[in-house]
Design an enzyme around this catalytic site. Structure first.
Site, short mmCIF file in Angstrom:
data_model
loop_
_atom_site.label_atom_id
_atom_site.label_comp_id
_atom_site.label_asym_id
_atom_site.label_seq_id
_atom_site.Cartn_x
_atom_site.Cartn_y
_atom_site.Cartn_z
N HIS A 145 0.85 -1.19 0.00
CA HIS A 145 0.00 0.00 0.00
C HIS A 145 0.88 1.24 0.00
O HIS A 145 0.65 2.17 -0.76
CB HIS A 145 -0.94 0.00 1.21
CG HIS A 145 -1.95 1.12 1.17
ND1 HIS A 145 -2.98 1.23 2.07
CD2 HIS A 145 -2.08 2.17 0.33
CE1 HIS A 145 -3.71 2.30 1.80
NE2 HIS A 145 -3.17 2.90 0.74
N GLU A 152 1.35 8.19 -4.12
CA GLU A 152 2.30 7.72 -3.10
C GLU A 152 3.59 8.52 -3.12
O GLU A 152 4.14 8.86 -2.07
CB GLU A 152 2.58 6.23 -3.30
CG GLU A 152 1.40 5.32 -3.02
CD GLU A 152 0.85 5.48 -1.62
OE1 GLU A 152 1.65 5.43 -0.67
OE2 GLU A 152 -0.36 5.67 -1.48
N HIS A 155 3.98 11.02 -0.04
CA HIS A 155 4.86 10.38 0.93
C HIS A 155 6.32 10.35 0.50
O HIS A 155 7.22 10.63 1.29
CB HIS A 155 4.38 8.95 1.20
CG HIS A 155 2.97 8.86 1.68
ND1 HIS A 155 2.58 9.27 2.94
CD2 HIS A 155 1.83 8.40 1.07
CE1 HIS A 155 1.28 9.07 3.10
NE2 HIS A 155 0.80 8.55 1.97
#
Length: 235
Positions: free
Chosen positions: A72, A125, A129
Site C-alpha cells: 500500500h 504515493e 509520501h
C-alpha cells in the site's frame, strides 16, 4: 533629518527585519517538512480489500494480481503520531523515472480502487509520501518498497505458521507472533469488515528506519483494534 525621513528609515528597517524573520521561518518549516522519525511500511491483503463491506474492487490493466500481499505504501511518520506530506512540489511524479520497475510495481504495488487509476496511485504515493523521504529519486523510493516486501515475505511467513488465506478464522496474536518470529519485531494489524460483518485481516504495518531498509520496533502504533479472531479471506 526631518520627521518624514526618520519615519521612512524606521519603516524600511522594520520591513527588512520582517523579511529576514519570514525567510528564517520559511527555511525552518522547509527543514522540518523533510524530517521524520520512521516509516510505516504497509502491506494490504487484496482478499480483504475486495471483500470489504460497501467497497468495489477493480483489477489493474495487467489483470488480477497474484494471491499475495501487495504494497500500500512506504510512509514517513513522526513519533507523535503525525506525518509529513507533500514535501516537495517541485519534484512531482514522473512515470519515466520508474519505467524499469513498472512491471514489478503492477504485480506487487497495484491499486485495486475503482475505477482503475493506473499511474495515479503511484503518483499519489510519491507526491504525498515519497517527497518527504530521504530518497533522492523516485526509483530509489519505489525500489525500497519492493525490497521490503521481499524481505518480509508476509504470506509465506503466515503459511509457515499454519495461517492460510482460506476464509478460516485465526487469532490475531498468533499472526503477530508469526511475523515477529520472521522479522524480529511485532507488526500492527489492521482489520476491516465484510458484508456479513466478519472482521478480516486487511493490512499489516511494519516499522522501518529512516534509511528505508532496516526494520525497527514501532515507536508508535496506528489507532484501531481488531477482534481477537479474524478471518483470512480467500482471493
Amino acid at each position: 533629518m526631518g520627521k518624514v525621513s526618520t519615519m521612512m528609515i524606521n519603516v524600511l528597517v522594520v520591513l527588512c527585519l520582517f523579511g529576514e524573520a519570514f525567510s528564517k521561518t520559511k527555511k525552518h518549516h522547509e527543514e522540518i517538512s523533510t524530517e521524520f522519525d520512521f516509516f510505516y511500511f504497509v502491506q494490504q491483503w487484496p482478499g480483504a480489500y475486495c471483500d470489504a463491506k460497501g467497497r468495489k474492487c477493480c483489477y489493474p490493466n495487467s489483470g488480477k494480481p497474484a494471491t499475495d500481499f501487495s504494497i500500500h505504501g512506504l510512509w514517513p511518520n513522526y513519533k507523535d503520531g503525525g506525518y509529513p506530506s507533500n514535501c516537495d512540489t517541485s519534484n512531482p511524479f514522473d512515470p519515466s523515472q520508474i519505467e524499469e520497475l513498472e512491471g514489478r510495481l503492477e504485480s506487487d504495488w497495484p491499486s485495486l480502487a475503482c475505477p482503475s487509476v493506473g499511474h495515479k496511485f503511484w503518483a499519489h504515493e510519491w507526491n504525498k509520501h515519497g517527497t518527504c523521504s530521504l530518497f533522492s529519486t523516485q526509483q530509489q523510493y519505489f525500489q525500497a518498497g519492493l525490497n521490503l516486501k521481499d524481505q518480509t515475505n508476509l504470506l509465506q511467513t503466515l503459511k509457515d505458521a499454519g495461517i492460510e488465506p482460506n476464509d478460516e478464522f485465526y487469532n490475531v496474536e498468533d499472526m503477530k507472533e508469526a511475523i515477529k518470529e520472521k522479522i524480529g519485531y511485532y507488526p500492527w494489524i489492521e482489520c476491516n469488515r465484510d458484508s456479513d460483518g466478519n472482521s478480516q485481516l486487511y493490512q499489516v504495518y511494519i516499522c522501518v528506519d529512516t534509511n528505508g531498509k532496516d526494520l525497527i520496533e514501532c515507536p508508535v502504533l496506528p489507532r484501531g483494534n481488531c477482534a481477537s479472531r479474524v478471518q483470512f479471506p480467500k482471493f
